[in-house]
Design a protein around this motif. Sequence first.
Motif, PDB file in Angstrom:
ATOM      1  N   LEU A  91       0.871  -1.173   0.000  1.00 27.43           N
ATOM      2  CA  LEU A  91       0.000   0.000   0.000  1.00 27.43           C
ATOM      3  C   LEU A  91       0.906   1.220   0.000  1.00 27.43           C
ATOM      4  N   ASP A  92       0.623   2.193  -0.832  1.00 26.45           N
ATOM      5  CA  ASP A  92       1.448   3.392  -0.880  1.00 26.45           C
ATOM      6  C   ASP A  92       0.997   4.405   0.165  1.00 26.45           C
ATOM      7  N   VAL A  93       1.057   4.005   1.410  1.00 24.71           N
ATOM      8  CA  VAL A  93       0.721   4.865   2.541  1.00 24.71           C
ATOM      9  C   VAL A  93       1.929   4.863   3.468  1.00 24.71           C
ATOM     10  N   ASP A  94       2.358   6.054   3.858  1.00 24.54           N
ATOM     11  CA  ASP A  94       3.527   6.170   4.727  1.00 24.54           C
ATOM     12  C   ASP A  94       3.091   6.014   6.182  1.00 24.54           C
ATOM     13  N   PHE A  95       3.427   4.874   6.776  1.00 28.09           N
ATOM     14  CA  PHE A  95       3.060   4.597   8.161  1.00 28.09           C
ATOM     15  C   PHE A  95       4.148   5.032   9.143  1.00 28.09           C
ATOM     16  N   THR A  96       5.204   5.703   8.664  1.00 30.79           N
ATOM     17  CA  THR A  96       6.308   6.134   9.514  1.00 30.79           C
ATOM     18  C   THR A  96       5.835   6.984  10.694  1.00 30.79           C
ATOM     19  N   PRO A  97       4.931   7.966  10.492  1.00 28.43           N
ATOM     20  CA  PRO A  97       4.483   8.765  11.653  1.00 28.43           C
ATOM     21  C   PRO A  97       3.865   7.917  12.761  1.00 28.43           C
ATOM     22  N   LEU A  98       3.120   6.880  12.398  1.00 28.77           N
ATOM     23  CA  LEU A  98       2.523   6.016  13.428  1.00 28.77           C
ATOM     24  C   LEU A  98       3.596   5.233  14.168  1.00 28.77           C
ATOM     25  N   ARG A  99       4.591   4.747  13.434  1.00 25.07           N
ATOM     26  CA  ARG A  99       5.681   4.004  14.083  1.00 25.07           C
ATOM     27  C   ARG A  99       6.451   4.913  15.028  1.00 25.07           C
ATOM     28  N   GLU A 100       6.686   6.154  14.608  1.00 22.95           N
ATOM     29  CA  GLU A 100       7.407   7.103  15.457  1.00 22.95           C
ATOM     30  C   GLU A 100       6.607   7.416  16.714  1.00 22.95           C
ATOM     31  N   GLN A 101       5.285   7.558  16.571  1.00 22.92           N
ATOM     32  CA  GLN A 101       4.431   7.797  17.742  1.00 22.92           C
ATOM     33  C   GLN A 101       4.502   6.620  18.703  1.00 22.92           C
ATOM     34  N   ASP A 102       4.481   5.400  18.164  1.00 22.82           N
ATOM     35  CA  ASP A 102       4.561   4.203  19.013  1.00 22.82           C
ATOM     36  C   ASP A 102       5.887   4.158  19.754  1.00 22.82           C
ATOM     37  N   LEU A 103       6.989   4.482  19.072  1.00 25.68           N
ATOM     38  CA  LEU A 103       8.301   4.467  19.709  1.00 25.68           C
ATOM     39  C   LEU A 103       8.388   5.532  20.797  1.00 25.68           C
ATOM     40  N   THR A 104       7.845   6.714  20.499  1.00 28.93           N
ATOM     41  CA  THR A 104       7.868   7.797  21.478  1.00 28.93           C
ATOM     42  C   THR A 104       7.033   7.416  22.705  1.00 28.93           C
ATOM     43  N   ALA A 105       5.844   6.864  22.461  1.00 33.12           N
ATOM     44  CA  ALA A 105       4.974   6.482  23.579  1.00 33.12           C
ATOM     45  C   ALA A 105       5.606   5.395  24.445  1.00 33.12           C
ATOM     46  N   ALA A 106       6.390   4.531  23.810  1.00 30.51           N
ATOM     47  CA  ALA A 106       7.046   3.443  24.557  1.00 30.51           C
ATOM     48  C   ALA A 106       8.366   3.879  25.156  1.00 30.51           C
ATOM     49  N   GLY A 107       8.796   5.107  24.866  1.00 32.00           N
ATOM     50  CA  GLY A 107      10.063   5.603  25.387  1.00 32.00           C
ATOM     51  C   GLY A 107      11.265   4.984  24.713  1.00 32.00           C
ATOM     52  N   LEU A 108      11.073   4.468  23.505  1.00 31.72           N
ATOM     53  CA  LEU A 108      12.169   3.796  22.799  1.00 31.72           C
ATOM     54  C   LEU A 108      12.842   4.705  21.776  1.00 31.72           C
ATOM     55  N   ASP A 109      12.402   5.952  21.679  1.00 29.99           N
ATOM     56  CA  ASP A 109      12.960   6.843  20.676  1.00 29.99           C
ATOM     57  C   ASP A 109      14.244   7.533  21.141  1.00 29.99           C
ATOM     58  N   GLN A 110      14.605   7.358  22.393  1.00 29.26           N
ATOM     59  CA  GLN A 110      15.788   8.022  22.937  1.00 29.26           C
ATOM     60  C   GLN A 110      16.995   7.108  22.803  1.00 29.26           C
ATOM     61  N   ALA A 111      18.143   7.729  22.486  1.00 32.69           N
ATOM     62  CA  ALA A 111      19.385   6.946  22.365  1.00 32.69           C
ATOM     63  C   ALA A 111      19.821   6.464  23.747  1.00 32.69           C
ATOM     64  N   ALA A 112      20.443   5.297  23.751  1.00 33.49           N
ATOM     65  CA  ALA A 112      20.863   4.714  25.036  1.00 33.49           C
ATOM     66  C   ALA A 112      22.114   5.388  25.562  1.00 33.49           C
TER      67      ALA A 112
END
Length: 112
Positions: A91-112
């Motif tokens: 599907l030509d739909v960019d789901f990147t924003p949803l993945r980024e929201q999920d990572l941010t909500a899970a606190g996984l977007d920050q570097a270790a």
Amino acid sequence: MGFGNRGVIADNDPIEQEKAMKFNALLTNAVIFHNALDIAEIVRQLLEEGWEIDPEDLAHISPYLTEHINRFGEYSTHELGIQPDAYDPKLDVDFTPLREQDLTAAGLDQAA
């Protein structure tokens, strides 16, 4: 879904109960897969027509819809011999924003 007897298992035989549960799971999975194919086709048609598809809107669509199922309805069989097209999962739909929201909500977007 629970077609037969509205989902109530009236048999006390554990083997028959297990069969009923597995059948319902198989039927549910078939309905979900069919609906997902239909949703994907509609999204493709909308994209071809020039609509912009927002991934947040797609995230709220459930493929487990059952209102259109009529177990005892009339069904056409003239299409049974038609070979379906190969399934296209793209599907030509960019789901990147949803993945980024999920990572941010899970606190996984920050570097270790």
